[in-house]
Design an enzyme around this catalytic site. Structure first.
Site, PDB file in Angstrom:
ATOM      1  N   PHE A 112       0.827  -1.271   0.029  1.00 21.33           N
ATOM      2  CA  PHE A 112      -0.038   0.061   0.203  1.00 21.33           C
ATOM      3  C   PHE A 112       0.740   1.238   0.141  1.00 21.33           C
ATOM      4  O   PHE A 112       0.236   2.269  -0.272  1.00 21.33           O
ATOM      5  CB  PHE A 112      -0.952   0.024   1.336  1.00 21.33           C
ATOM      6  CG  PHE A 112      -0.411   0.548   2.389  1.00 21.33           C
ATOM      7  CD1 PHE A 112       0.443  -0.189   3.352  1.00 21.33           C
ATOM      8  CD2 PHE A 112      -0.566   1.828   2.926  1.00 21.33           C
ATOM      9  CE1 PHE A 112       0.958   0.163   4.450  1.00 21.33           C
ATOM     10  CE2 PHE A 112       0.020   2.386   3.887  1.00 21.33           C
ATOM     11  CZ  PHE A 112       0.721   1.445   4.864  1.00 21.33           C
ATOM     12  N   LYS A 113       2.158   1.339   0.395  1.00 23.63           N
ATOM     13  CA  LYS A 113       2.990   2.376   0.326  1.00 23.63           C
ATOM     14  C   LYS A 113       3.229   3.027  -0.803  1.00 23.63           C
ATOM     15  O   LYS A 113       3.278   4.309  -0.905  1.00 23.63           O
ATOM     16  CB  LYS A 113       4.249   2.097   1.057  1.00 23.63           C
ATOM     17  CG  LYS A 113       4.205   1.675   2.409  1.00 23.63           C
ATOM     18  CD  LYS A 113       5.544   1.503   3.112  1.00 23.63           C
ATOM     19  CE  LYS A 113       5.270   1.384   4.705  1.00 23.63           C
ATOM     20  NZ  LYS A 113       4.810   0.059   4.990  1.00 23.63           N
ATOM     21  N   ASP A 114       2.771   2.319  -1.897  1.00 21.14           N
ATOM     22  CA  ASP A 114       2.767   2.833  -3.247  1.00 21.14           C
ATOM     23  C   ASP A 114       1.846   4.142  -3.412  1.00 21.14           C
ATOM     24  O   ASP A 114       2.031   4.779  -4.068  1.00 21.14           O
ATOM     25  CB  ASP A 114       2.610   1.943  -4.326  1.00 21.14           C
ATOM     26  CG  ASP A 114       4.013   0.869  -4.528  1.00 21.14           C
ATOM     27  OD1 ASP A 114       5.009   1.497  -4.539  1.00 21.14           O
ATOM     28  OD2 ASP A 114       3.397  -0.029  -4.941  1.00 21.14           O
ATOM     29  N   MET A 117       3.435   7.089  -1.920  1.00 17.73           N
ATOM     30  CA  MET A 117       4.646   7.443  -2.370  1.00 17.73           C
ATOM     31  C   MET A 117       4.759   7.879  -3.829  1.00 17.73           C
ATOM     32  O   MET A 117       5.664   8.561  -3.967  1.00 17.73           O
ATOM     33  CB  MET A 117       5.894   5.904  -1.922  1.00 17.73           C
ATOM     34  CG  MET A 117       7.287   6.391  -1.939  1.00 17.73           C
ATOM     35  SD  MET A 117       7.578   7.351  -0.405  1.00 17.73           S
ATOM     36  CE  MET A 117       8.098   5.898   0.607  1.00 17.73           C
TER      37      MET A 117
END
Ligand code: PLP
Length: 472
Positions: A112-114, A117
């Site tokens: 999920f960090k995409d 980011m």
């Protein structure tokens, strides 16, 4: 909209200043001066928007220093089906009546960090170009953050990334994913040591103010307000999708480590999104579960931080919690500073159990919590496969486990999917007796050439390497 520090001593800042600074100069975290409210009519009007346009509407409420047309273009180029793998970017997948997964892990690095980011990469490139400045991002990763940063910043003008990771300690897929990036502005550094050694080096370099200024060292960790804001969008999207299906209420269960993901849910709720409950799910490292159950916040020592099979949640303290506590104590910056800069630093924690505001917190802010063990995780992966033919990753499994203990028949419970199973193949194999499927676009990844520099666990060696690259 302007931003203030949770510790009250950094003056008012514009969005792009908070974006570039990350941590406020007084050591606090940036928060918006007030939470803009979204009324029912507006929410209703947002129902038909694409994800990119929804992101634009929400960001517009918080970003005062980027012209509207530019902000819209940044959102449009970030949230595309090509980058996020699905036409509707963050779709809900129904497991059973009232229980959903929200897919947040179809981006380039399968976590999920995409979601945040990728936006950060485009915002940084925009702002650095406008200021004609450069930034050298220095970070430490045990896996997901490093690759999300690399894939978001690759080829971006004005940005270089120096990412430290513990040599040989990430999963095979994570190493292949990070080190196969060939872009000249991405520098992976494998440190002969553990994750804490990497983090110590980052701190030591950042504390050398002269070096930091000379080499324009910055960070993109989860305390960056822009990352949190990007995450607010999928709570709105998830709510609107669930609401379409007509339940009486909508709650979220969130696999949590540094409290960044679920803090965005708190922000969405403060904006008036009618989220019923925000369920914090931890693994055996239960700092947050303990806090929400008892009011006692007790950061763990290195020795007390366990290595688990949901490693991205293996934290000793939850760096974003300060934002929630700031709201909990009535936005009293003096009190927040006394808790986080005083008691946490001096005594390793603090106790809010006697504060009447803590007693009301569950009702006022909707928080609930629970924890999961390795056995729970494996059982949830197996059960979700057997019942719904869906393979979930170990972190999402912690979310599903805790969600079940808080589910109610009248409501929709949305579990945020924080990674795809291929990133953590060993635990999937333990649960299901086979490795998870490799998405088509990653076939052959492990055979690609790798670009990584091995260095000893020594801040001097890292500084020398940075200086060599920047001046070459
Ligand atoms: C980062 C991460 C988490 C924890 O998110 P926080 O924002 O730190 O609470 C959970 N699961 C996965 C897969 C992650 O990468």
């Amino acid at each position: 909209m302007q931003y203030v520090s949770t510790r009250g001593h950094s003056g008012r800042k514009q969005f792009c200043e908070a974006l570039l600074e990350g941590l406020a100069p007084d050591g606090g975290l940036y928060v918006p001066e007030t939470y803009p409210r979204v009324d029912h009519a507006t929410l209703d009007a947002w129902r038909t928007l694409s994800y990119a346009n929804l992101a634009f509407e929400i960001l517009s409420l918080y970003v005062g220093d980027i012209p509207s047309a530019d902000l819209k273009a940044i959102c449009a180029k970030t949230y595309t089906p090509e980058i996020f793998g699905k036409p509707d970017i963050a779709p809900l997948r129904k497991l059973e009546r009232g229980l959903y997964l929200q897919e947040l892990s179809n981006g380039p690095t399968l976590a999920f960090k995409d979601m945040a980011m990728q936006l950060l990469g485009n915002l940084l490139e925009y702002e650095l170009t406008r200021r004609q400045e450069n930034l050298n991002i220095l970070g430490a990763t045990s896996g997901d953050t490093g690759s999300a940063a690399g894939y978001a910043m690759r080829g971006k003008k004005g940005v270089r990334v120096f990412m430290l990771s513990p040599r040989g300690r990430m999963s095979a897929f994570q190493q292949a994913q990070m080190f196969s990036l060939q872009d000249h502005n991405i520098h992976n550094i494998a440190i002969d040591g553990v994750f804490d050694d990497c983090q110590d080096i980052v701190k030591r370099v950042a504390n050398d103010l002269e070096f930091k200024q000379q080499y324009k060292i910055g960070a993109v960790n989860s305390i960056n307000w822009a990352r949190l804001l990007a995450q607010v969008v999928y709570y709105f999207s998830g709510y609107l999708q669930a609401f379409e299906r007509g339940p009486a209420g909508v709650s979220f269960a969130v696999p949590s480590g540094n409290f960044g993901n679920i803090c965005a849910g708190h922000v969405a709720r403060m904006m008036g999104l009618p989220i019923s409950r925000l369920v914090v799910a931890t693994n055996e490292n239960d700092v947050l579960d303990e806090f929400f159950r008892t009011g006692v916040y007790r950061a763990r020592s290195r020795a007390d931080t366990l290595e688990t099979s949901s490693p991205s949640m293996d934290i000793s303290k939850a760096s974003n919690l300060e934002r929630f506590v700031f709201d909990l104590v009535g936005r009293d910056a003096g009190r927040t500073k006394a808790l986080f800069d005083g008691q946490l630093r001096e005594r390793g924690g603090f106790d809010l159990s006697g504060d009447p505001r803590f007693a009301e917190a569950a009702a006022r802010f909707g928080f609930r919590s629970g924890k999961s063990s390795h056995a729970d995780r494996v059982a949830a992966i197996r059960d979700t496969w057997e019942r719904y033919h869906t393979v979930i990753d170990p972190h999402t499994a912690d979310g599903v486990t805790v969600a079940r203990t808080h589910a109610s028949a009248e409501e929709a419970m949305i579990v945020l999917e924080t990674a795809l199973p291929i990133k953590f193949a060993a635990t999937i194999k333990e649960a299901l007796g086979r490795e998870p499927d490799l998405p088509e676009r990653y076939k052959g990844l492990e055979e690609l050439p790798r670009r990584v520099r091995v260095l000893p666990p020594d801040a001097r060696a890292v500084k020398d390497y940075i200086a060599e690259i920047v001046t070459s």
